[in-house]
Design an enzyme around this catalytic site. Structure first.
Site, short mmCIF file in Angstrom:
data_model
loop_
_atom_site.label_atom_id
_atom_site.label_comp_id
_atom_site.label_asym_id
_atom_site.label_seq_id
_atom_site.Cartn_x
_atom_site.Cartn_y
_atom_site.Cartn_z
N ASP A 177 -34.80 39.52 56.60
CA ASP A 177 -35.20 38.12 56.65
C ASP A 177 -36.62 38.10 57.20
O ASP A 177 -36.88 38.61 58.30
CB ASP A 177 -34.25 37.32 57.56
N ILE A 178 -37.54 37.50 56.45
CA ILE A 178 -38.95 37.60 56.80
C ILE A 178 -39.29 36.90 58.11
O ILE A 178 -40.32 37.19 58.72
CB ILE A 178 -39.83 37.09 55.63
N LYS B 143 -48.86 26.94 50.99
CA LYS B 143 -49.65 27.91 50.20
C LYS B 143 -51.14 27.85 50.58
O LYS B 143 -51.79 28.88 50.70
CB LYS B 143 -49.45 27.66 48.70
N GLY C 56 -38.72 39.84 49.71
CA GLY C 56 -38.34 38.79 48.75
C GLY C 56 -38.25 39.38 47.35
O GLY C 56 -38.60 38.73 46.35
N TYR D 15 -44.57 22.75 49.80
CA TYR D 15 -44.86 24.08 49.23
C TYR D 15 -46.38 24.29 49.14
O TYR D 15 -46.91 25.31 49.56
CB TYR D 15 -44.21 24.16 47.85
N ILE E 193 -44.73 31.01 36.09
CA ILE E 193 -44.43 32.31 35.49
C ILE E 193 -43.19 32.19 34.59
O ILE E 193 -42.16 31.67 35.02
CB ILE E 193 -44.20 33.38 36.58
N ASP F 228 -34.79 41.94 50.71
CA ASP F 228 -34.60 40.50 50.49
C ASP F 228 -33.62 40.03 51.57
O ASP F 228 -32.89 40.83 52.14
CB ASP F 228 -34.03 40.21 49.10
N GLY G 248 -36.10 38.08 43.72
CA GLY G 248 -36.40 36.85 42.98
C GLY G 248 -36.96 37.10 41.58
O GLY G 248 -36.93 38.23 41.07
P1 NAD Z 1 -38.10 33.35 43.85
O1 NAD Z 1 -37.67 32.06 44.45
O2 NAD Z 1 -37.59 33.72 42.52
O3 NAD Z 1 -37.79 34.54 44.85
C1 NAD Z 1 -38.04 34.45 46.22
C2 NAD Z 1 -37.16 35.44 46.95
O4 NAD Z 1 -37.40 35.26 48.33
C3 NAD Z 1 -35.65 35.23 46.70
O5 NAD Z 1 -35.06 36.42 46.25
C4 NAD Z 1 -35.12 34.82 48.08
O6 NAD Z 1 -33.82 35.33 48.35
C5 NAD Z 1 -36.17 35.43 48.99
N1 NAD Z 1 -36.21 34.79 50.31
C6 NAD Z 1 -36.11 33.47 50.60
N2 NAD Z 1 -36.13 33.29 51.94
C7 NAD Z 1 -36.30 34.52 52.49
C8 NAD Z 1 -36.40 34.99 53.82
N3 NAD Z 1 -36.32 34.16 54.88
N4 NAD Z 1 -36.56 36.32 54.04
C9 NAD Z 1 -36.61 37.18 52.98
N5 NAD Z 1 -36.50 36.79 51.69
C10 NAD Z 1 -36.34 35.48 51.45
O7 NAD Z 1 -39.71 33.35 43.86
P2 NAD Z 1 -40.70 34.07 42.84
O8 NAD Z 1 -40.86 33.18 41.69
O9 NAD Z 1 -40.30 35.47 42.64
O10 NAD Z 1 -42.04 33.96 43.67
C11 NAD Z 1 -42.63 35.02 44.38
C12 NAD Z 1 -43.95 34.56 44.96
O11 NAD Z 1 -44.81 34.10 43.90
C13 NAD Z 1 -43.83 33.37 45.91
O12 NAD Z 1 -44.81 33.48 46.91
C14 NAD Z 1 -44.16 32.17 45.04
O13 NAD Z 1 -44.68 31.12 45.79
C15 NAD Z 1 -45.22 32.77 44.14
N6 NAD Z 1 -45.35 32.05 42.88
C16 NAD Z 1 -44.37 32.08 41.94
C17 NAD Z 1 -44.53 31.38 40.76
C18 NAD Z 1 -43.49 31.38 39.67
O14 NAD Z 1 -43.63 30.63 38.69
N7 NAD Z 1 -42.44 32.21 39.78
C19 NAD Z 1 -45.70 30.65 40.54
C20 NAD Z 1 -46.66 30.60 41.54
C21 NAD Z 1 -46.49 31.32 42.70
C1 AKB Z 2 -43.22 26.23 41.25
O1 AKB Z 2 -43.10 25.53 40.23
O2 AKB Z 2 -42.95 25.85 42.39
C2 AKB Z 2 -43.79 27.61 41.06
C3 AKB Z 2 -45.26 27.59 41.25
C4 AKB Z 2 -46.15 27.15 40.16
O3 AKB Z 2 -45.74 27.89 42.32
N1 AKB Z 2 -43.40 28.10 39.77
#
Ligand code: NAD
Ligand code: AKB
Length: 320
Positions: A53-54, A147, A8, A143, A173, A34, A11
């Site tokens: 694909d995961i 988690k 992934g 979601y 983030i 990804d 992202g």
């Molecule tokens: P994102 O949505 O920006 O990126 C996720 C990536 O996963 C994407 O590039 C997508 O193409 C890929 N993906 C989706 N389905 C897939 C699959 N079946 N196989 C392989 N890849 C796949 O997410 P992010 O913000 O980079 O988040 C990364 C991690 O951090 C996640 O676990 C998310 O829950 C966690 N997180 C993020 C935030 C935030 O604010 N960004 C906050 C809390 C937790």
């Molecule tokens: C979301 O809003 O879904 C994420 C998170 C806090 O996990 N940025």
């Protein structure tokens, strides 16, 4: 020597984490993957990028064997807002994805698996201020459900199989590289782009909505610090609270206004308000501070200045 697989990676977090990991461990030590090929030039030009694909267990096993992977960081997920629109997809990617990784890691002997969690594990019954590490975990989004279950599974694999699984509950983030992927906290990024481009923003949560947030440099630091921590020092594993700052949407707008005085914000809450209302205001991250030395660097104003500078430069160059 560590051989790290990032799943992934295209992202919001992965696109910056891969670059940082390659700077630390070497380009050839970090394999970015990804499900989509839209990985951006940066991930493909200085290292290997593969489609993965995961939910495809055979493909994951093949890649781990092909590159002799020792460490896995899983960033593939469906975030909260998209997850409410497509709950079955969120279950499939977030849940079956995690179980696939843990099983492959256990069977082929991966040394460490890192799976980030989120403040979305909390729910309306959780104490909202300085939310403790150990507290009520009854989220009301798909979601959040995935988690919490991911954290429990991670801890189960540590206890049952001795697998080294780690995770931290990121707050929202904020970054200026890749746009966020469909979460509730996305307003805290979009507001900067619209401030620079239009001096106006329509915010999808109320002015007084307060959430924990973190700037990307701190997010990367927290991730690497936990990744590098000595397993023997960890009492917790898949569920570390990590805090950095906490502000309302109105306070964020006021911080931007200090630098763009004619910036205007209108508040039009949508379905994401209901999600935001179930998450904490701030978190108690004393376990992370004690067990692996967590300490954030950015506060709201320092982040605002940096965000406006970076996005302002993109705007001048015509990139946005
Ligand atoms: P994102 O949505 O920006 O990126 C996720 C990536 O996963 C994407 O590039 C997508 O193409 C890929 N993906 C989706 N389905 C897939 C699959 N079946 N196989 C392989 N890849 C796949 O997410 P992010 O913000 O980079 O988040 C990364 C991690 O951090 C996640 O676990 C998310 O829950 C966690 N997180 C993020 C935030 C935030 O604010 N960004 C906050 C809390 C937790
Ligand atoms: C979301 O809003 O879904 C994420 C998170 C806090 O996990 N940025």
């Amino acid at each position: 020597m560590k051989k790290i697989l990032v799943i992934g990676s295209a992202g919001q977090i992965g696109s910056e984490l891969v670059i940082m990991l390659r700077n630390i461990y070497g380009n050839e030590q970090v394999i970015a993957t990804d499900k989509c090929s839209d990985a951006g030039k940066k991930l493909t030009e200085n290292g290997i990028f593969e489609i993965l694909d995961i939910t495809d267990r055979m493909a994951l096993e093949d890649i781990c064997n092909k590159f002799q992977i020792t460490h896995i960081i899983n960033l593939a997920a469906i975030l909260s807002a998209i997850g409410e629109k497509k709950p079955m997809l969120a279950w499939d990617v977030n849940m079956n994805g995690i179980l696939t990784i843990l099983e492959v890691a256990r069977i082929i002997g991966i040394e460490q698996v890192m799976i980030p969690s989120s403040i979305a594990v909390f729910g309306p019954e959780t104490p909202v201020d300085n939310t403790p590490q150990k507290t009520i975990l009854r989220p009301t989004t798909m979601y959040g459900v995935t988690k919490v279950t991911g954290e429990l599974l991670g801890n189960y694999y540590v206890k049952r199989y001795g697998l080294d699984v780690r995770g931290l509950r990121y707050p929202g983030i904020i970054s200026n590289g890749t746009l966020p992927g469909g979460g509730t906290t996305d307003y805290a990024v979009a507001i900067f782009y619209d401030a620079v481009k239009y001096k106006k923003y329509t915010c999808f949560v109320k002015e007084n909505t307060r959430l924990p947030m973190m700037y990307m440099p701190d997010c990367l630091k927290a991730t690497i610090d936990l990744f590098e921590a000595d397993f023997g020092d960890l009492k917790h594993h898949s569920d570390f609270n990590v805090g950095a700052m906490s502000f309302t949407a109105g306070e964020l707008a006021a911080s931007i206004k200090k630098y763009i005085p004619d910036f205007e914000v209108e508040y039009k809450p949508d379905f994401r308000q209901e999600i935001a209302d179930t998450w904490p205001n701030s978190v108690d991250d004393s376990a992370a501070r004690k067990e692996w030395g967590w300490k954030p660097s950015y506060d709201l104003d320092a982040m605002t200045q940096d965000m406006l500078k970076a996005i302002g430069e993109k705007h001048k160059k015509g990139i946005i």
